[in-house]
Design an enzyme around this catalytic site. Structure first.
Site, PDB file in Angstrom:
ATOM      1  N   CYS A 172      28.045  56.642  81.748  1.00 53.96           N
ATOM      2  CA  CYS A 172      28.246  56.143  80.420  1.00 53.96           C
ATOM      3  C   CYS A 172      26.981  55.645  79.632  1.00 53.96           C
ATOM      4  O   CYS A 172      26.635  55.331  79.197  1.00 53.96           O
ATOM      5  CB  CYS A 172      28.361  54.250  81.289  1.00 53.96           C
ATOM      6  SG  CYS A 172      30.232  55.075  81.789  1.00 53.96           S
ATOM      7  N   HIS A 302      25.371  46.309  77.925  1.00 52.86           N
ATOM      8  CA  HIS A 302      26.245  47.046  77.984  1.00 52.86           C
ATOM      9  C   HIS A 302      27.317  46.758  78.316  1.00 52.86           C
ATOM     10  O   HIS A 302      29.048  47.309  77.770  1.00 52.86           O
ATOM     11  CB  HIS A 302      26.085  48.232  79.174  1.00 52.86           C
ATOM     12  CG  HIS A 302      26.998  49.324  80.346  1.00 52.86           C
ATOM     13  ND1 HIS A 302      26.853  50.168  78.824  1.00 52.86           N
ATOM     14  CD2 HIS A 302      27.465  48.981  81.413  1.00 52.86           C
ATOM     15  CE1 HIS A 302      27.687  51.186  80.488  1.00 52.86           C
ATOM     16  NE2 HIS A 302      28.302  50.254  81.037  1.00 52.86           N
ATOM     17  N   HIS A 336      35.210  51.061  76.772  1.00 51.54           N
ATOM     18  CA  HIS A 336      34.853  51.359  76.825  1.00 51.54           C
ATOM     19  C   HIS A 336      34.430  52.812  76.605  1.00 51.54           C
ATOM     20  O   HIS A 336      35.401  53.632  77.141  1.00 51.54           O
ATOM     21  CB  HIS A 336      34.479  51.252  78.488  1.00 51.54           C
ATOM     22  CG  HIS A 336      33.233  51.867  79.205  1.00 51.54           C
ATOM     23  ND1 HIS A 336      32.173  51.919  78.136  1.00 51.54           N
ATOM     24  CD2 HIS A 336      32.572  51.889  79.968  1.00 51.54           C
ATOM     25  CE1 HIS A 336      31.245  52.903  78.944  1.00 51.54           C
ATOM     26  NE2 HIS A 336      31.568  51.996  80.488  1.00 51.54           N
TER      27      HIS A 336
END
Length: 421
Positions: A172, A302, A336
């Site tokens: 990520c 995040h 996400h």
């Protein structure tokens, strides 16, 4: 913070573009983020039968690579590269890169992009078309689709660039780390400017993989919420053209001032409970930018909405920033987007700095008092005007692959004496 510490020169984010479930182009992203609108919907992707929500980009399947602006790219045809093409068509981005190549030479423009699963959906579909002997169909091209190198190869060919081209696949944090790669390549004199960003597309591998890890939320994700239950997967393509900052940039130019990376390797899929690797990345980004934590006006967290990730990040952020800095997660809007998250959220920070607002946090109803609130984090739920001069974007991936970016408006940087550094 030692403002005299050696650092790399700032880079200007001279052009940017993005396509996400919020829409195509920068205007669509900004409008949704201001309004607090989410692009998430119940999962109906491919053959997936899962009780979760996704952020699907509309119009991807209609993109024709074989007969596009650069003909003959059909061997790259997969959802991931079609999504890349869709993003490249927005905001005059491809034309801006063409002009940069004319100034510097095509061999002096690098391509550094991030992805996690690349075109693996194409492989999933190919396996469903195997013949009686189990052979994959003849029209399946692994190199141009599933290979992680495919994205950089496609983008370079699509933009007719001849400089170094590289894919970073670090979960990520992939498309945040490309900013640091480009920064080093430009500082070393290997390229004069670079196309950076990331693309990740929905596929069954990630949907069922995160389901197996019990990380998917059965409702739209709620980052930092007291009742968060997991993440919502999304897809996106985001690109930025990075160039050396001029000696006297325009006041509203947005600059890349610091990149911080760390690899804590605490666990394959869980962060260090105190967020130690995340804290190292943020500290290094501040050090490189020669800034104090108090200089940062907005943090794009995040914020995946999983219980452990949000808690660990909150500890790392509060240890450095306390509750003084406005922060939130925009994954309730976009989902996400994995390997594209760093690039997309850097673009979101660019929009926030340039247009003077803090994005909303759709999905989050009440911030978890155990990790946000007095003496913890100043988590903001609703969009508001904000005159922040500097922003930080956090991207933390599996295995402790962490990256934080510090972006700033040129006028704020100049006010800190940036032109004399």
């Amino acid at each position: 913070m030692d403002r005299s510490a050696p650092t790399l020169p700032p880079l200007r984010l001279s052009h940017a573009t993005a396509a996400s479930c919020l829409g195509h182009g920068l205007a669509a992203q900004a409008a949704a983020l201001r309004a607090g609108r989410s692009g998430l919907k119940p999962c109906d992707f491919e053959l997936a039968d899962l009780p979760t929500w996704i952020g699907e980009v509309q119009g991807v399947d209609a993109v024709d690579l074989e007969h596009g602006p650069v003909p003959g790219l059909g061997r790259f045809d997969c959802r991931n590269n079609r999504l890349a093409e869709l993003a490249l068509r927005q905001d005059g981005f491809a034309q801006a890169v063409e002009q940069a190549a004319a100034r510097h030479g095509a061999a002096r423009v690098g391509v550094f992009v991030g992805t996690s699963t690349s075109g693996i959906l194409q492989t999933e579909q190919a396996y469903r078309r195997r013949d009686a002997q189990g052979a994959l169909p003849a029209d399946f091209h692994y190199e141009g689709t599933q290979s992680n190198a495919s994205l950089a190869d496609f983008v370079a060919r699509r933009l007719r660039l001849q400089g170094p081209a590289q894919v970073i696949s670090a979960a990520c944090s992939s498309s945040a780390k490309v900013f640091a790669t480009a920064q080093r390549m430009i500082a070393a004199g290997l390229v004069d400017c670079a196309v950076v960003g990331g693309v990740d597309s929905l596929c069954l591998t990630t949907l069922y993989g995160f389901h197996a890890l019990e990380l998917l939320s059965p409702q739209p994700c709620r980052p930092y919420d007291a009742e968060r239950k997991g993440l919502s997967l999304g897809e996106a393509g985001a690109f930025v053209l990075l160039e050396r900052a001029p000696a006297r940039p325009a006041a509203d130019d947005v600059l890349l001032l610091g990149c911080g990376e760390s690899s804590d390797a605490y666990h394959m899929s869980s962060p260090h409970p105190e967020g130690l690797g995340a804290r190292l990345a943020m500290q290094e980004a501040l050090r490189q930018a020669r800034m104090q934590a108090g200089d940062i006006g907005y943090i794009n967290l995040h914020g995946t909405a999983t219980p452990s990730n949000d808690a660990a990040e909150s500890r790392a952020v509060s240890a450095l920033f306390g509750d003084a800095t406005v922060c939130n997660s925009t994954k309730g809007a976009t989902g996400h987007t994995l390997g594209a998250a760093g690039g997309l959220e850097a673009v979101i920070c660019l929009l926030a700095l340039r247009e003077g607002f803090v994005p909303a946090s759709p999905g989050t109803r009440e911030a978890d008092a155990a990790i946000a609130g007095p003496q913890r984090l100043r988590y903001q739920l609703h969009s508001s005007t904000c005159a922040a001069g500097f922003a930080m974007s956090n991207s933390f991936g599996f295995g402790g692959t962490n990256c934080s970016l510090v972006l700033g408006r040129a006028d704020a940087w100049m006010a800190l004496g940036g032109d004399r550094r």
